[in-house]
Enzyme design. Structure first.
Site, PDB file in Angstrom:
ATOM      1  CG  ASP A   1      47.834  49.235  30.631  1.00 26.61           C
ATOM      2  OD1 ASP A   1      47.329  49.597  31.704  1.00 26.61           O
ATOM      3  OD2 ASP A   1      48.533  48.217  30.522  1.00 26.61           O
TER       4      ASP A   1
ATOM      5  CG  ASP B   1      52.122  47.881  31.917  1.00 23.36           C
ATOM      6  OD1 ASP B   1      51.914  48.689  32.841  1.00 23.36           O
ATOM      7  OD2 ASP B   1      51.365  46.952  31.636  1.00 23.36           O
ATOM      8  CD  GLU B   2      49.208  52.500  33.951  1.00 23.07           C
ATOM      9  OE1 GLU B   2      48.328  53.361  33.858  1.00 23.07           O
ATOM     10  OE2 GLU B   2      49.128  51.495  34.689  1.00 23.07           O
TER      11      GLU B   2
END
Ligand code: DCP
Ligand code: CA
Length: 405
Positions: free
Chosen positions: A26, A121-122
């Site tokens: 993340d 974003d993860e």
């Protein structure tokens, strides 16, 4: 690398008794970090990405320096300004974040074909049995961090554990710029002392209800009888309880491949009029074609669906010799199917739908005598682009004009 089917692969692993390993990666303060990477002067400062200062927007992302002032995502920008007037406020640029996200996912994909993005974003990576490639999974995580830093100039936090939920909690616990491995077999003891709000899916409301039940830590939740949770949380109770017990065998699932595209519509009034039905069919076909082209695919099978006034529903399909992504081909096939169906069953229609399936890779048609398919394909692309910018209604092609327009 051709990914083995997930099940085949998991069984192979299980037979060797290799402990399961899952990575959750993340990016830290994602939107802010992308801005800092572009403008190094911002490094180390309280930075906030969100609506215009003085405006009514909310904080989308706050740097860790800004968080020290009590600023967090979702907070009105006005409040953030009050808490830290000297913070740098940036409106942000979504396209930049999409670009960074794509590059981040591409780096992760180099480490495992079993990649499940959980947002921009993860992502989760299934890495069971991958030790030999990197020495240890922790080494592998360090390599991921280094590549993300070297190539994107972004900080990423990584959790490693025996299941998805624990890997995610571990990456969160390691922030910022952290790396935390929960050793095999220790998932449950790792979770137990943490505040219950750290468990994914437990928001402020759930946390408050749990607090009233005397549940403060994830361990407290794990020890509750599952039935006692059912009366408060219904179907969600079982999920919560299993997660708290680190009992999570959800596979890391790469996003599903699209296998068909379709559109349908139900009429305000049933109709047997071929002209009206055909116009509707054209309108739906244009949307199906645009979808198909956006996936960069061609399809060989055209499917027509009709529901009659007595709710009888039929589907008819036809498979073409060659794949197509052209509205005209899809429509012509759909219309032939429609005409046949209307002759066979003489009843008013209440729903009509059209779809394509049987996707084939896109091939350029090298027909030297007739370049019509290529020209049409180019035309459809131009139309798609204009519609993407200005909305589907911006261009109307002849056949789609309805009686009520
Ligand atoms: N985001 C948003 N609005 C929110 C929450 C998030 O627009 N209320 C956007 C901005 C974030 C991105 O999604 O940068 C990722 O969300 P995260 O929850 O992962 O938060 P950050 O990456 O900003 O911080 P961190 O992961 O370090 O806690
Ligand atoms: Ca993040």
């Amino acid at each position: 690398m051709v990914p083995l089917s997930h099940h085949l692969w998991r069984e192979t692993v299980a037979s060797h008794e290799v402990p399961r390993r899952v990575i959750h990666a993340d990016l830290d303060a994602f939107f802010v970090s992308v801005e800092v990477a572009l403008n190094p002067e911002l490094k180390g400062k309280p930075v906030i990405v969100g609506g215009r200062p003085g405006g009514r927007g909310v904080v989308a992302s706050a740097s860790y320096e800004a968080r020290a002032f009590g600023i967090s995502a979702g907070m009105p920008i006005k409040t953030a300004e009050r808490l830290c007037p000297k913070a740098v406020f940036i409106q942000g640029n979504f396209n930049r974040y999409i670009e960074a996200s794509k590059k981040f996912m591409a780096i992760l994909a180099d480490f495992s074909p079993f990649l499940e993005p959980g947002g921009l974003d993860e992502a989760y990576l299934e890495v069971t049995g991958f030790e030999s490639l990197h020495g240890t999974i922790k080494n592998m995580a360090e390599k991921i961090k280094k590549r993300v830093r070297d190539e994107l100039n972004l900080p990423v936090s990584i959790g490693i554990a025996g299941c998805k939920v624990v890997a995610k909690v571990a990456s969160g616990a390691s922030k910022p710029n952290g790396l935390l491995e929960v050793p095999p077999g220790e998932d449950k003891v790792f979770l137990a002392p943490l505040p219950v709000g750290k468990l994914p899916g437990v928001g402020k409301k759930t946390e408050a209800v749990l607090k009233n039940l005397g549940v403060r830590t994830i361990g407290n939740l794990a020890e509750m009888p599952e039935d006692a949770l059912k009366s408060r949380f219904g179907v969600y109770a079982s999920y919560l309880w299993h997660m708290a017990n680190a009992d999570d065998d959800r596979p890391v699932e790469p996003p599903g491949e699209v296998k068909s595209v379709s559109r349908e519509t139900t009429f305000a009034e049933d109709s047997s009029q071929i002209e009206f039905l055909a116009q509707t069919l054209w309108r739906l076909t244009e949307e199906v074609g645009a979808d198909l082209r956006s996936y960069d695919r061609m399809a060989r099978t055209v499917n027509l669906k009709l529901r009659y006034s007595d709710f009888t529903t039929i589907t008819r399909s036809m498979t073409l010799k060659q794949g197509t992504d052209g509205d005209n081909d899809i429509y012509a096939t759909g219309k032939a199917l429609l005409e046949r169906a209307l002759t066979a069953i003489r009843m008013p229609v209440r729903l009509i739908g059209i779809g394509v399936s049987g996707f084939v890779p896109k091939s350029i048609q090298l027909d030297l005598l007739d370049n019509r398919p290529q020209r049409l394909s180019d035309l459809y692309r131009v139309i798609d682009n204009i519609r993407a910018k200005y909305g589907f209604e911006a261009i109307k092609t002849g056949k789609g004009i309805r009686e009520d327009d």
